[in-house]
Design a protein around this motif. Sequence first.
Motif, short mmCIF file in Angstrom:
data_model
loop_
_atom_site.label_atom_id
_atom_site.label_comp_id
_atom_site.label_asym_id
_atom_site.label_seq_id
_atom_site.Cartn_x
_atom_site.Cartn_y
_atom_site.Cartn_z
N CYS A 1 0.85 -1.19 0.00
CA CYS A 1 0.00 0.00 0.00
C CYS A 1 0.89 1.24 0.00
O CYS A 1 1.78 1.36 0.84
CB CYS A 1 -0.89 -0.01 1.23
SG CYS A 1 -1.87 1.49 1.40
N HIS B 1 0.16 4.11 0.84
CA HIS B 1 -0.19 5.01 1.94
C HIS B 1 0.44 4.57 3.25
O HIS B 1 1.09 5.35 3.93
CB HIS B 1 -1.71 5.10 2.08
CG HIS B 1 -2.15 6.01 3.18
ND1 HIS B 1 -2.03 7.37 3.11
CD2 HIS B 1 -2.70 5.74 4.38
CE1 HIS B 1 -2.48 7.89 4.23
NE2 HIS B 1 -2.90 6.93 5.02
N CYS B 2 0.26 3.32 3.62
CA CYS B 2 0.72 2.88 4.93
C CYS B 2 1.71 1.72 4.87
O CYS B 2 2.07 1.16 5.90
CB CYS B 2 -0.47 2.53 5.81
SG CYS B 2 -1.58 1.35 5.07
N CYS C 1 -5.90 -3.05 0.94
CA CYS C 1 -5.12 -2.78 2.14
C CYS C 1 -6.04 -2.92 3.34
O CYS C 1 -7.10 -2.29 3.39
CB CYS C 1 -4.54 -1.37 2.08
SG CYS C 1 -3.72 -0.89 3.60
N CYS D 1 -5.88 0.77 5.72
CA CYS D 1 -6.55 2.03 5.37
C CYS D 1 -7.65 1.83 4.34
O CYS D 1 -8.27 2.79 3.91
CB CYS D 1 -5.53 3.05 4.86
SG CYS D 1 -4.80 2.59 3.29
ZN LIG Z 1 -2.98 1.25 3.31
#
Ligand SMILES: [Zn+2]
Length: 65
Positions: A3, A5-6, A23, A26
């Motif tokens: 992911c 983002h995270c 994911c 998130c």
């Molecule tokens: Zn994520």
Amino acid sequence: MLCPHCRTLMTPPPPGAPDRHACTTCLRVAATGEDAQDIEAREDQRREALALLDEALALQRTRRT
Ligand SMILES: [Zn+2]
């Protein structure tokens, strides 16, 4: 697939399912080969859709009372 983002390892789709890696942290989703920008753009759309849905539900509640 990570992911963007995270940095969580995204869950691949089960065999035969559409190409959607998810994911679990998130809730972003991605297709194979998509870059961070694509994934963020889809996430923006998802959040916008949820906001609209929320508004529609609130409106419906107001009308009922
Ligand atoms: Zn994520």
